[in-house]
Design a protein around this motif. Structure first.
Motif, mmCIF file in Angstrom:
data_model
loop_
_atom_site.group_PDB
_atom_site.id
_atom_site.type_symbol
_atom_site.label_atom_id
_atom_site.label_comp_id
_atom_site.label_asym_id
_atom_site.label_seq_id
_atom_site.Cartn_x
_atom_site.Cartn_y
_atom_site.Cartn_z
ATOM 1 N N GLY A 142 32.586 30.826 36.449
ATOM 2 C CA GLY A 142 33.826 31.254 35.796
ATOM 3 C C GLY A 142 33.924 30.695 34.390
ATOM 4 O O GLY A 142 34.190 31.415 33.434
ATOM 5 N N LEU A 143 33.671 29.401 34.259
ATOM 6 C CA LEU A 143 33.755 28.781 32.939
ATOM 7 C C LEU A 143 32.688 29.354 32.010
ATOM 8 O O LEU A 143 32.920 29.542 30.816
ATOM 9 C CB LEU A 143 33.590 27.263 33.058
ATOM 10 N N LEU A 155 41.288 36.722 53.150
ATOM 11 C CA LEU A 155 40.502 37.221 52.022
ATOM 12 C C LEU A 155 41.404 37.823 50.949
ATOM 13 O O LEU A 155 41.198 37.615 49.752
ATOM 14 C CB LEU A 155 39.498 38.271 52.499
ATOM 15 N N LEU A 156 42.437 38.552 51.416
ATOM 16 C CA LEU A 156 43.382 39.132 50.456
ATOM 17 C C LEU A 156 44.101 38.011 49.709
ATOM 18 O O LEU A 156 44.330 38.091 48.496
ATOM 19 C CB LEU A 156 44.381 40.039 51.183
ATOM 20 N N ALA A 157 44.437 36.941 50.451
ATOM 21 C CA ALA A 157 45.098 35.800 49.817
ATOM 22 C C ALA A 157 44.201 35.204 48.736
ATOM 23 O O ALA A 157 44.681 34.816 47.664
ATOM 24 C CB ALA A 157 45.436 34.737 50.857
ATOM 25 N N PHE A 158 42.905 35.152 49.009
ATOM 26 C CA PHE A 158 41.972 34.621 47.994
ATOM 27 C C PHE A 158 41.974 35.494 46.746
ATOM 28 O O PHE A 158 41.988 35.009 45.617
ATOM 29 C CB PHE A 158 40.548 34.549 48.560
ATOM 30 N N VAL A 159 41.947 36.812 46.982
ATOM 31 C CA VAL A 159 41.923 37.731 45.837
ATOM 32 C C VAL A 159 43.216 37.582 45.033
ATOM 33 O O VAL A 159 43.199 37.489 43.794
ATOM 34 C CB VAL A 159 41.750 39.189 46.312
ATOM 35 N N LEU A 160 44.354 37.531 45.748
ATOM 36 C CA LEU A 160 45.633 37.375 45.048
ATOM 37 C C LEU A 160 45.697 36.031 44.334
ATOM 38 O O LEU A 160 46.240 35.926 43.221
ATOM 39 C CB LEU A 160 46.790 37.503 46.043
ATOM 40 N N ALA A 161 45.134 34.994 44.964
ATOM 41 C CA ALA A 161 45.104 33.674 44.327
ATOM 42 C C ALA A 161 44.314 33.748 43.027
ATOM 43 O O ALA A 161 44.721 33.201 41.996
ATOM 44 C CB ALA A 161 44.482 32.651 45.265
ATOM 45 N N GLY A 162 43.175 34.459 43.096
ATOM 46 C CA GLY A 162 42.396 34.661 41.873
ATOM 47 C C GLY A 162 43.227 35.388 40.831
ATOM 48 O O GLY A 162 43.194 35.052 39.643
ATOM 49 N N GLY A 163 44.010 36.370 41.290
ATOM 50 C CA GLY A 163 44.875 37.119 40.373
ATOM 51 C C GLY A 163 45.910 36.225 39.715
ATOM 52 O O GLY A 163 46.153 36.314 38.506
ATOM 53 N N THR A 175 28.055 34.994 46.382
ATOM 54 C CA THR A 175 26.996 35.965 46.070
ATOM 55 C C THR A 175 27.593 37.231 45.456
ATOM 56 O O THR A 175 27.105 37.726 44.429
ATOM 57 C CB THR A 175 26.219 36.335 47.350
ATOM 58 N N LEU A 176 28.651 37.739 46.099
ATOM 59 C CA LEU A 176 29.254 38.974 45.596
ATOM 60 C C LEU A 176 29.797 38.777 44.180
ATOM 61 O O LEU A 176 29.577 39.605 43.294
ATOM 62 C CB LEU A 176 30.378 39.438 46.530
ATOM 63 N N LEU A 177 30.487 37.643 43.972
ATOM 64 C CA LEU A 177 31.066 37.418 42.650
ATOM 65 C C LEU A 177 29.976 37.179 41.602
ATOM 66 O O LEU A 177 30.115 37.570 40.449
ATOM 67 C CB LEU A 177 32.047 36.243 42.695
ATOM 68 N N ALA A 178 28.887 36.542 42.012
ATOM 69 C CA ALA A 178 27.797 36.321 41.047
ATOM 70 C C ALA A 178 27.174 37.655 40.649
ATOM 71 O O ALA A 178 26.874 37.891 39.474
ATOM 72 C CB ALA A 178 26.743 35.393 41.643
ATOM 73 N N LEU A 179 26.988 38.534 41.631
ATOM 74 C CA LEU A 179 26.440 39.863 41.309
ATOM 75 C C LEU A 179 27.390 40.611 40.371
ATOM 76 O O LEU A 179 26.962 41.248 39.405
ATOM 77 C CB LEU A 179 26.234 40.678 42.586
ATOM 78 N N ALA A 180 28.687 40.523 40.679
ATOM 79 C CA ALA A 180 29.662 41.201 39.827
ATOM 80 C C ALA A 180 29.595 40.639 38.407
ATOM 81 O O ALA A 180 29.649 41.397 37.428
ATOM 82 C CB ALA A 180 31.064 41.023 40.397
ATOM 83 N N ALA A 181 29.443 39.319 38.294
ATOM 84 C CA ALA A 181 29.369 38.705 36.964
ATOM 85 C C ALA A 181 28.135 39.198 36.232
ATOM 86 O O ALA A 181 28.177 39.539 35.049
ATOM 87 C CB ALA A 181 29.338 37.186 37.088
ATOM 88 N N SER A 224 39.282 32.933 34.745
ATOM 89 C CA SER A 224 40.252 32.231 35.572
ATOM 90 C C SER A 224 40.275 32.790 36.984
ATOM 91 O O SER A 224 40.539 32.054 37.938
ATOM 92 C CB SER A 224 41.643 32.320 34.953
ATOM 93 N N PHE A 225 40.005 34.083 37.109
ATOM 94 C CA PHE A 225 39.933 34.660 38.462
ATOM 95 C C PHE A 225 38.841 33.949 39.252
ATOM 96 O O PHE A 225 39.061 33.517 40.381
ATOM 97 C CB PHE A 225 39.634 36.161 38.379
ATOM 98 N N TYR A 226 37.682 33.808 38.629
ATOM 99 C CA TYR A 226 36.570 33.133 39.311
ATOM 100 C C TYR A 226 36.952 31.693 39.655
ATOM 101 O O TYR A 226 36.702 31.220 40.762
ATOM 102 C CB TYR A 226 35.319 33.151 38.428
ATOM 103 N N CYS A 227 37.559 30.998 38.689
ATOM 104 C CA CYS A 227 37.949 29.609 38.942
ATOM 105 C C CYS A 227 38.997 29.551 40.042
ATOM 106 O O CYS A 227 38.973 28.649 40.887
ATOM 107 C CB CYS A 227 38.486 28.964 37.671
ATOM 108 N N GLY A 228 39.919 30.518 40.045
ATOM 109 C CA GLY A 228 40.965 30.539 41.059
ATOM 110 C C GLY A 228 40.383 30.710 42.454
ATOM 111 O O GLY A 228 40.773 30.003 43.401
#
Lengths: 362, 263
Positions: free
Chosen positions: A65-66, A104-112, A190-196, A237-241
């Motif tokens: 994220g950083l 999982l939804l909570a994680f996504v919203l937390a990232g948001g 893994t998914l977020l790294a691929l997205a990045a 910040s989404f990634y860090c969240g």
């Protein structure tokens, strides 16, 4: 198999623009994924999973994220831990206050939520750059921790300000053992790294790098500076969240606001400096260096001590061995920064370029 | 040399009474000139005459205190860089302004950013529209790479390129936007004769093949007189000459500005 591209001809832009254009890289990535998803769960002990691999993955995600913000978009930030804290406490509150909220939804919203806070504290980046911006992001660091302590609502009025992560259940499976937590973390990372990786090789990634390298030219070419910078803050910040939410749910279990201090922000900054600024792989290498090396050194020093004891029937006092670890660790950091100021990822890249031509020098 | 098959059309850019100052320093005072479609318009003048400031006004990096800019029939006080890019103005810079950390290919791809509409989410998944756009724009970028003969350095980070090639990559990046108006700020500065000849050929080819209107700042008088259709001469922020190369060459004020006057 030698690392060579010879004979791999690309006949369409689609094959040339694959995520890993060289066949050997594809094989390596698949092998690594197989190792992480299949072999590790079979052989790793609980200690390895919960004390080493899970934190490694979470820190790698935060470093990623950083790296998006600092490495790709060129905006220096010292607020990483704050964005992680927002993620952790937001996930906690979503699960706590919304009945039937899937984790999982909570994680996504937390990232948001972290992304929103990130954009807010990213606003100064429109006027200031470099070290001055880093100082401005310090505001996020102190403000978020202060707010989480000051308003007990965030920690559901727990007397000590500590939150305890609720039980996680995904598709009816309780994520309660270290192995399951590891698999969950690994999948998300893994998914977020691929997205990045996909983002940095697309238009938005080029926009970030353009703003980083030459902002006037970026603007003239048509990249809107404000939107590009704020997007970088949001995505970073989404990634860090999400990393912060995992930090609370998959790693520590109970966290307090003070766990997300400036110290943690610096640690993550060091990870990307050592791993490689502006590199996805570098985020993982840097996290590995900072998280794994001290453990490795600890083992080595203990082993040496054991050897010394059996040979000379004398051993170093504990105070010296623990400091020895720190000294070696510090020495290695300096060594690597002198050898390659652009980080471990650059060393890896140079190695690959040499291998392509090996054994011929040109 | 110029002329050939292309036809010079209507005025597409008109600057009227442009004045620009930085604090007490007057960079431009009351400058008016126009640019016609498909022509190569040169801006010349001694150092510090305000040539680069003029380009910066045209594409919105600087906002003039007075005057109006009419581009494609739309009159306004000043341009905003993003808006200028949207309207088809692209440029190169005097001191190369490439993105040093990126490859040649990625640098040129940035020139196509306004044609990419996929959202971040689509780009993150790299599926559907994002993927289609990447491929379609890559094809267009490859056309430009072929046109400027830089195939061999496609994957090289621009930081490693020699100066002459950097200038060419910067031109490629500007062309990738398929501009209607191309602003070139000293495209041949610091080049040897051979590189200058190459660059002249590219500028003329761009003009003829794509019909791009070009506004160019250049110090090499041989080049300017050869390739441009009309020339504006600036000195100390004022316009002292305007017309075809022959007219400008014969203009006494221009000769004085370049050779100096006996006092």
């Amino acid at each position: 198999m030698l690392y060579r591209e010879a004979g791999q001809f690309k006949t369409s832009y689609a094959t040339d623009q694959q995520i890993f254009p060289i066949r050997q890289d594809r094989v390596a990535v698949v092998a690594l994924a197989a190792l992480a998803f299949v072999v590790v769960p079979l052989i790793a002990t609980q200690y390895w999973l919960s004390a080493i691999l899970i934190p490694f993955l979470i820190f790698a995600l935060a470093a990623l994220g950083l790296n998006i913000l600092t490495g790709y978009a060129g905006q220096l930030s010292l607020g990483t831990a704050a964005f992680m804290a927002v993620g952790a406490f937001a996930a906690y509150n979503f699960v706590l206050r919304v009945p039937g909220m899937p984790v999982l939804l909570a994680f996504v919203l937390a990232g948001g939520c972290a992304a929103l806070v990130g954009v807010l504290f990213g606003l100064p980046s429109l006027r200031i750059k470099g070290f001055y911006l880093a100082v401005a992001t310090l505001a996020a660091q102190f403000f978020v921790v202060w707010a989480l302590v000051k308003f007990p609502w965030f920690s559901n009025y727990s007397s000590s300000g500590v939150i305890t992560a609720q039980k996680m259940t995904i598709l009816g499976i309780d994520i309660d053992t270290p192995l399951r937590k590891y698999m969950l973390t690994l999948t998300i990372v893994t998914l977020l790294a691929l997205a990045a990786k996909n983002m940095v090789r697309s238009s938005i990634g080029r926009a970030w790098m353009a703003v980083r390298d030459m902002d006037v030219a970026a603007e003239v070419i048509g990249f809107p500076l404000m939107r590009t910078k704020l997007t970088a803050f949001a995505v970073s910040s989404f990634y860090c969240g999400v990393a912060g939410a995992l930090y609370a749910y998959a790693y520590l279990g109970t966290v307090e606001p003070e766990a997300f201090t400036l110290d943690l922000s610096f640690r993550i900054l060091f990870m990307i400096i050592i791993g490689g600024i502006g590199s996805i792989l570098g985020s993982f290498l840097g996290a590995g260096f900072i998280v794994l090396l001290p453990i490795f050194l600890n083992i080595v020093v203990h082993w040496l001590n054991g050897v010394a004891q059996s040979l000379f029937s004398a051993s170093l006092p504990a105070s010296i061995t623990s400091n020895l670890e720190l000294m070696v660790f510090g020495g290695l950091i300096i060594f690597f920064l002198i050898v390659e100021p652009h980080g471990l990822a650059r060393l890896w890249q140079i190695g690959k370029e040499k291998l392509r031509l090996w054994p011929f020098p040109h | 040399m110029s002329g050939g098959g292309r036809r010079i059309g209507e005025v597409i850019l008109r600057l009227e009474g442009i004045s620009l100052s930085f604090g007490g320093v007057k960079a431009l005072s009351d400058i008016s000139f126009d640019v016609r479609e498909h022509e190569i318009r040169a801006i010349i003048g001694p150092n510090g005459a305000g040539k680069s400031s003029m380009l910066n006004v045209i594409n919105g990096v600087y906002r003039p205190q007075q005057g109006t800019i009419t581009f494609h029939g739309e009159t306004r006080r000043d341009m905003v860089p993003h808006q200028a890019a949207m309207q088809g103005i692209a440029r190169t810079f005097q001191n190369i302004a490439l993105f040093k950390g990126m490859s040649v290919l990625d640098n040129i791809m940035t020139g196509r950013n306004l044609r990419m509409k996929a959202t971040i989410l689509e780009q993150a998944i790299h599926f559907g529209r994002a993927r289609r756009e990447e491929l379609a724009n890559r094809a267009k970028v490859e056309e430009i790479i072929d046109f400027l003969e830089i195939q061999h350095i496609r994957r090289t980070p621009v930081g490693r390129l020699p100066y002459g090639l950097m200038k060419r990559v910067e031109l490629a990046r500007a062309l990738a936007a398929e501009p209607t108006l191309l602003l070139l700020d000293e495209p041949m500065a610091g080049m040897n004769v051979e590189e200058k000849q190459d660059m002249c050929r590219f500028v003329l080819d761009v003009n003829e093949q794509y019909g791009t209107t070009i506004v160019l700042i250049e110090h090499d008088m041989g080049v300017v007189m050869d390739i441009s259709d009309r020339v504006v001469v600036l000195d100390y922020g004022r316009k002292i000459g305007d017309g075809t190369p022959d007219v400008v060459r014969a203009n006494q004020a221009v000769i004085d500005a370049y050779l100096g006057v006996a006092h």
